[in-house]
Design a protein around this motif. Sequence first.
Motif, PDB file in Angstrom:
ATOM      1  N   ALA A 156      34.360  37.454  34.856  1.00  0.00           N
ATOM      2  CA  ALA A 156      34.700  36.265  34.077  1.00  0.00           C
ATOM      3  C   ALA A 156      33.794  36.137  32.857  1.00  0.00           C
ATOM      4  O   ALA A 156      34.251  35.754  31.759  1.00  0.00           O
ATOM      5  N   ILE A 157      32.501  36.448  33.040  1.00  0.00           N
ATOM      6  CA  ILE A 157      31.578  36.380  31.899  1.00  0.00           C
ATOM      7  C   ILE A 157      31.964  37.402  30.831  1.00  0.00           C
ATOM      8  O   ILE A 157      31.959  37.102  29.628  1.00  0.00           O
ATOM      9  N   SER A 158      32.310  38.606  31.249  1.00  0.00           N
ATOM     10  CA  SER A 158      32.723  39.643  30.293  1.00  0.00           C
ATOM     11  C   SER A 158      33.966  39.206  29.538  1.00  0.00           C
ATOM     12  O   SER A 158      34.070  39.401  28.312  1.00  0.00           O
ATOM     13  N   LYS A 159      34.910  38.624  30.233  1.00  0.00           N
ATOM     14  CA  LYS A 159      36.135  38.159  29.577  1.00  0.00           C
ATOM     15  C   LYS A 159      35.814  37.065  28.558  1.00  0.00           C
ATOM     16  O   LYS A 159      36.368  37.062  27.437  1.00  0.00           O
ATOM     17  N   THR A 160      34.911  36.166  28.907  1.00  0.00           N
ATOM     18  CA  THR A 160      34.538  35.092  27.977  1.00  0.00           C
ATOM     19  C   THR A 160      33.858  35.650  26.737  1.00  0.00           C
ATOM     20  O   THR A 160      34.156  35.234  25.600  1.00  0.00           O
ATOM     21  N   LEU A 161      32.963  36.603  26.920  1.00  0.00           N
ATOM     22  CA  LEU A 161      32.276  37.210  25.774  1.00  0.00           C
ATOM     23  C   LEU A 161      33.253  37.926  24.854  1.00  0.00           C
ATOM     24  O   LEU A 161      33.157  37.840  23.615  1.00  0.00           O
ATOM     25  N   LEU A 162      34.200  38.635  25.469  1.00  0.00           N
ATOM     26  CA  LEU A 162      35.193  39.345  24.645  1.00  0.00           C
ATOM     27  C   LEU A 162      36.115  38.378  23.923  1.00  0.00           C
ATOM     28  O   LEU A 162      36.504  38.615  22.765  1.00  0.00           O
ATOM     29  N   ARG A 166      36.556  38.098  19.928  1.00  0.00           N
ATOM     30  CA  ARG A 166      37.861  38.270  19.282  1.00  0.00           C
ATOM     31  C   ARG A 166      38.191  37.098  18.360  1.00  0.00           C
ATOM     32  O   ARG A 166      38.804  37.275  17.308  1.00  0.00           O
ATOM     33  N   THR A 167      37.798  35.886  18.749  1.00  0.00           N
ATOM     34  CA  THR A 167      38.106  34.709  17.931  1.00  0.00           C
ATOM     35  C   THR A 167      37.093  34.497  16.812  1.00  0.00           C
ATOM     36  O   THR A 167      37.371  33.737  15.874  1.00  0.00           O
ATOM     37  N   LEU A 176      26.444  40.871  21.394  1.00  0.00           N
ATOM     38  CA  LEU A 176      27.560  40.974  22.342  1.00  0.00           C
ATOM     39  C   LEU A 176      27.399  42.193  23.242  1.00  0.00           C
ATOM     40  O   LEU A 176      27.594  42.109  24.462  1.00  0.00           O
ATOM     41  N   ILE A 177      27.010  43.302  22.641  1.00  0.00           N
ATOM     42  CA  ILE A 177      26.837  44.529  23.431  1.00  0.00           C
ATOM     43  C   ILE A 177      25.717  44.356  24.451  1.00  0.00           C
ATOM     44  O   ILE A 177      25.829  44.788  25.603  1.00  0.00           O
TER      45      ILE A 177
END
Length: 363
Positions: A156-162, A166-167, A176-177
């Motif tokens: 879930a954290i990875s999805k939020t960061l991505l 993206r936005t 981010l990396i």
Amino acid sequence: MDRAPGLSVRLKLTLSYAGFLMIAGALLLATVWVFLLRDVAVVSSRPGEFVPIRSIILQSYAPATAAVLAFLLVFGLVGGWILAGRMLAPLTHITHATRLATNGSLSHRIRLPGREDEFRELADAFDGMLARLEAHVAEQRRFAANASHELRTPLAISKTLLDVARTDPNHDTGELIDHLHAVNTRAIDLTEALLLLSRADQRSFTREPVDLSLLAEEATETLLPLAEKRGVTIETSGDITPTSGSQALLQQLTTNLVHNAIVHNLPERGTVWVHTGVRGKTVVLTVENTGEKLTPQLVSTLTEPFQRGTERIHTDHAGVGLGLAIVKTITHAHDGTLTLTPRSAGGIRITVELPAISPHTDR
């Protein structure tokens, strides 16, 4: 398994009882017949005339014998059926409980009344097996739920960061990396810990002679930089402690104990004591540390998966909450015992006892 239909155990026992009763009765009547006729003489009823008394006895004895055998047959069948039913009644309760367990109901218990005999011993053993199985299934379900939650968190954290990246095209890519690397590392550590826990629980390892004192020294040397960084002093002592098991798993056990003792310690000037020794037919590894005072209730939960305590969530090197759970599983897989005791001055003492072997065992 498909089986051809056959006679019930109750009917077999009934026929056996009736058969033995008929044989015993027939032997008894035959014995009486033989001894009675052997001693009967031929006497005279009138002067000059002889009547064979044996024939008269046979004519009156034979119908009585047939009646007695018929009675024994009926008595044996009826009595045997009732007696077999009473004797096999406990099996009915055991069979019912087995079917309930097969259908997934593990909370049912037989609790067979009466004094101890073979059937009640079997029922008590079955109740004990159901209790252990129920506890194991509950533990596995709880572990699966916790593992799913823990694995879902980094995803879930990875999805939020991505999504944020993206936005927001101007977002710092390097930051981010770094965040993704940290989250991914945690997910990998958790997955490896789960695999290690499963491997130890299944005992899928080859046993070999292992010296716990050497493993303790290696773990101490490996974690010494972490201890120095956190201002913790490590003191080691003890003797050669030869045991048998998986060197990799026991190394993981020792490393986890020393690592936990370092991380969950005083903010500064903490101490970790690592001691190995032989106690009778067992070898003992003891790891204790300074730290906050712990209650026995809290200590009893620390070996449960994903139990981190209060300070563990917010500190570096907090791990994935499986450190002591892995220690417990590895200890049990090596037929050992794990004991956790809070220290009166603060901190905890953890003792691992494993079966000892001869130190001269060839490698």
